[in-house]
Write a protein that holds these residues in place. Structure first.
Motif, short mmCIF file in Angstrom:
data_model
loop_
_atom_site.label_atom_id
_atom_site.label_comp_id
_atom_site.label_asym_id
_atom_site.label_seq_id
_atom_site.Cartn_x
_atom_site.Cartn_y
_atom_site.Cartn_z
N UNK A 155 0.81 -1.21 0.00
CA UNK A 155 0.00 0.00 0.00
C UNK A 155 0.85 1.27 0.00
N UNK A 156 2.05 1.20 0.57
CA UNK A 156 2.90 2.39 0.61
C UNK A 156 3.33 2.83 -0.78
N UNK A 157 3.21 1.93 -1.77
CA UNK A 157 3.63 2.26 -3.13
C UNK A 157 2.58 3.03 -3.91
N UNK A 158 1.39 3.15 -3.38
CA UNK A 158 0.28 3.73 -4.13
C UNK A 158 0.46 5.22 -4.39
N UNK A 174 0.24 5.98 -8.34
CA UNK A 174 0.47 4.88 -9.27
C UNK A 174 -0.86 4.21 -9.62
N UNK A 175 -1.28 4.35 -10.87
CA UNK A 175 -2.59 3.84 -11.28
C UNK A 175 -2.65 2.33 -11.18
N UNK A 176 -1.68 1.62 -11.76
CA UNK A 176 -1.72 0.16 -11.77
C UNK A 176 -1.75 -0.41 -10.35
N UNK A 177 -0.95 0.17 -9.46
CA UNK A 177 -0.86 -0.35 -8.11
C UNK A 177 -2.13 -0.19 -7.32
N UNK A 178 -2.93 0.83 -7.64
CA UNK A 178 -4.19 1.04 -6.92
C UNK A 178 -5.35 0.34 -7.63
N UNK A 179 -5.39 0.44 -8.96
CA UNK A 179 -6.45 -0.24 -9.71
C UNK A 179 -6.41 -1.75 -9.55
N UNK A 180 -5.25 -2.29 -9.22
CA UNK A 180 -5.12 -3.73 -9.00
C UNK A 180 -6.23 -4.26 -8.10
N UNK A 181 -6.55 -3.52 -7.04
CA UNK A 181 -7.56 -3.99 -6.09
C UNK A 181 -8.96 -3.96 -6.71
N UNK A 182 -9.17 -3.08 -7.66
CA UNK A 182 -10.47 -2.99 -8.33
C UNK A 182 -10.65 -4.09 -9.36
N UNK A 522 0.34 5.45 -16.56
CA UNK A 522 0.89 4.69 -15.45
C UNK A 522 0.69 5.43 -14.13
N UNK A 523 0.79 6.77 -14.17
CA UNK A 523 0.58 7.59 -12.98
C UNK A 523 -0.48 8.65 -13.29
N UNK A 524 -1.31 8.95 -12.30
CA UNK A 524 -2.35 9.96 -12.49
C UNK A 524 -1.72 11.35 -12.63
N UNK A 525 -2.35 12.23 -13.41
CA UNK A 525 -1.85 13.61 -13.50
C UNK A 525 -1.83 14.28 -12.14
N UNK A 526 -0.79 15.04 -11.89
CA UNK A 526 -0.69 15.78 -10.63
C UNK A 526 -1.69 16.93 -10.65
N UNK A 527 -2.54 17.07 -9.63
CA UNK A 527 -3.50 18.19 -9.62
C UNK A 527 -2.84 19.55 -9.47
N UNK A 528 -1.60 19.59 -8.96
CA UNK A 528 -0.92 20.87 -8.73
C UNK A 528 -1.02 21.35 -7.30
N UNK A 531 -4.70 18.06 -3.43
CA UNK A 531 -5.92 17.30 -3.73
C UNK A 531 -5.56 15.87 -4.09
N UNK A 532 -6.35 14.90 -3.61
CA UNK A 532 -6.15 13.50 -3.97
C UNK A 532 -6.29 13.36 -5.49
N UNK A 533 -5.28 12.82 -6.20
CA UNK A 533 -5.38 12.70 -7.66
C UNK A 533 -6.56 11.86 -8.13
N UNK A 534 -7.03 10.93 -7.29
CA UNK A 534 -8.17 10.09 -7.69
C UNK A 534 -9.49 10.86 -7.66
#
Length: 562
Positions: A155-158, A174-182, A522-528, A531-534
């Motif tokens: 989880x620390x890699x998310x 990290x999109x892949x690391x979090x979407x894995x659970x979905x 592979x990684x979500x765009x940074x909001x700047x 804010x949580x990118x998700x």
């Protein structure tokens, strides 16, 4: 518009496996296959246990093909669907019950008529984590483990863990690391789907899939909107448990290779654990594709080609079997094992008494001529000496024109091992190159990047790719690293850990470096901002400034054999 998905249920149990329903302490039954050698029924054996969430009978994990290798070496192979997955009962929720379930399964094994009371564990990724969970539970029969391409804390890699942000430096999302659970932790089955990446906020992509499936992943709900600390939930950190011998099997191209190497180095430095830590490190990725065979062809793709799989299996299982022969069966002396066995990519396999090898040393390349880093190639300079004069260069981050990821699936990076040259030609990417080498440069150890940075946004991401620039103009990835920077006024020093490698830079080749502020999808765009990118609806453009030379020069440090 509804997301279309494919559901995958359990594959048939092979004829040479005997299936049991093993009762856990809370009354839940876990589906468990036992593979035994064709020996007299009264023979007792050590067991190798594998606990995984990917269907114990699937072609993906190929344990029916692996079983003969373990059986021929005199081991019972026990493979189990973890709680809530495929044929096993219980709630579909990762991590939390693995210590108790691992302990109870080992206890069951020790009472079987074919068991000699000694157990080892083996496996990749999540079924590397189940080994650490069993270590935390401290069953006395567990004598050795072989965790492959894994880490103790997924989880620390998310990139969503506030605790992982130290001194204003964190991880991108990290999109892949979090979407894995979905995909894998909704219910007993697995779900394959491709969300519409244009949807914002990104969380809505997964909500559409859950609506279509008619069920949702409780762990994704815990992780993406708000981070959950799994290690405290386990009760005892595995590294604080009774030491057991460990063979860490690490891939230089594994997308979780950095945390796995950190696990190894942490235990190798701990009294009590240090004496029983062993490292096997190869030029492979998470899905066990090899650098020597990259990019993969139809004839060499073990995921679909049966002959290729059979060729791969001995190198996949062999190091573990040799390790178990020492610590489970005692038929080989401890002195037969090398503390470190490692592959120098494009060269050969080697051994060492520790990692990095004692004969290695650091080599520093100083970022220079930054004005040329915006292109064309070779761009700025990776210089042998620092420059006295301070200089700067800027690059932009445009959330409407994101730098594309090199591969669609970083778990199988070497399946394609693409040319990264097209990225270097973008005007929002910085590129630096060293001189053409007159002799081999054998990388053997960590690679780090120290940068002086400033940004117009309060939060910005930096992605670094260290490349092998070939004389024919192609650029291949060697290592990579990424950070999320919490800015503030003025510039700051930022360290990017790019992991460890064993890699030969051949004569005529150049060491290269790419810097970007996006790597999508592979990684979500940074909001700047924070804010949580998700959950972010928008992302802000920004400009980043790199400073080189002067009193605090930016630099790339590699570890290489002398």
């Amino acid at each position: 518009m509804s997301v279309r998905f494919e559901r995958t249920g359990p594959a048939p149990v092979p004829d040479h496996a005997v299936t049991h329903s093993v009762r856990m302490r809370d009354g839940t039954y876990l589906a468990t296959d036992v593979y035994l050698p064709g020996t007299p029924a009264d023979r007792v054996l050590p067991a190798v246990l594998v606990r995984l969430p990917y269907d114990k009978n699937s072609r993906y994990v190929f344990f029916d093909r692996l079983a003969p290798l373990f059986n021929d070496r005199g081991y019972a192979l026990v493979v189990q669907d973890v709680r809530g997955k495929f044929r096993s009962g219980g709630r579909t929720l990762p991590f939390l019950r693995e210590p108790d379930d691992g302990y109870d399964t080992i206890e069951w094994i020790t009472h079987q008529p074919w068991s000699d009371g000694i157990v080892g564990m083996f496996g990749d990724s999540y079924y590397g984590f189940t080994q650490w969970a069993a270590v935390a539970a401290q069953h006395p029969a567990l004598r050795a483990i072989v965790p492959r391409v894994t880490t103790v804390d997924f989880n620390a890699m998310s990139g969503l863990d506030p605790a992982s942000t130290a001194n204003g430096i964190g991880r991108p999302a990290w999109v892949e690391g979090t979407e894995y659970y979905a995909h894998h932790w909704v219910d007993n089955d697995a779900y394959d789907y491709e969300p519409d990446r244009r949807v914002r906020p990104a969380l809505d992509q997964i909500e559409q899939a859950f609506t279509a499936i008619g069920a949702r992943s409780a762990w994704f709900d815990l992780l993406a909107p708000r981070h959950t600390d799994i290690l405290h939930a386990l009760g005892r950190h595995p590294f604080d448990a009774r030491p057991v011998p460990v063979l860490h099997c690490v891939g230089w191209y594994d997308n979780i290779g950095i945390p796995h190497m950190n696990d190894y180095l942490e235990l190798a430095s701990r009294p009590g654990w240090d004496a029983v830590q062993y490292l096997w490190a190869g030029a492979i990725d998470h899905e066990n594709y090899e650098l020597d065979l990259a990019p993969v062809t139809e004839d060499t793709d073990h995921a679909v080609n049966e002959a290729a799989l059979q060729r791969m299996l001995p190198s996949y299982a062999g190091p573990a079997l040799d390790f178990f022969d020492v610590f489970l069966k005692g038929v080989r002396p401890v002195s037969a094992l090398h503390k470190v066995t490692w592959e120098l990519g494009h060269a050969d396999w080697r051994t060492a008494t520790g990692w990095p090898p004692p004969e290695s040393r650091e080599h520093t390349f100083w970022l220079a001529d930054p004005a040329a880093a915006t292109g064309p190639r070779p761009g700025g300079t990776l210089a042998a000496e620092p420059r006295d004069a301070e200089d700067t260069v800027q690059w932009r981050y445009d959330p409407d024109d994101l730098v594309p990821s090199l591969v669609p699936d970083s778990f199988a990076y070497l399946r394609q091992h693409p040319d990264a040259g097209a990225l270097a030609d973008r005007d929002d990417v910085l590129v630096f190159a060293g001189p053409a080498l007159c002799a081999p440069l054998d990388l053997a150890g960590p690679v780090t990047l120290d940068l002086r940075l400033a940004g117009t946004a309060s939060v910005f991401d930096v992605y670094a790719k260290v490349l092998d620039l070939a004389p024919d103009g192609t650029a291949r990835l060697v290592v990579r690293g990424q950070v999320s920077v919490r800015g503030g006024d003025g510039d700051r020093e930022v360290r990017i850990e790019c992991g460890h490698t064993g890699y030969r830079m051949r004569p005529g080749h150049r060491l290269g470096l790419l810097l970007t502020s996006s790597d999508y999808p592979m990684y979500l765009p940074c909001p700047g901002d924070d804010t949580n990118p998700w959950t972010a609806h928008t992302a802000k453009p920004s400009t980043q400034t790199l400073r080189t030379g002067g009193a605090r020069p930016s630099r790339l440090t590699v570890t290489a054999l002398t």
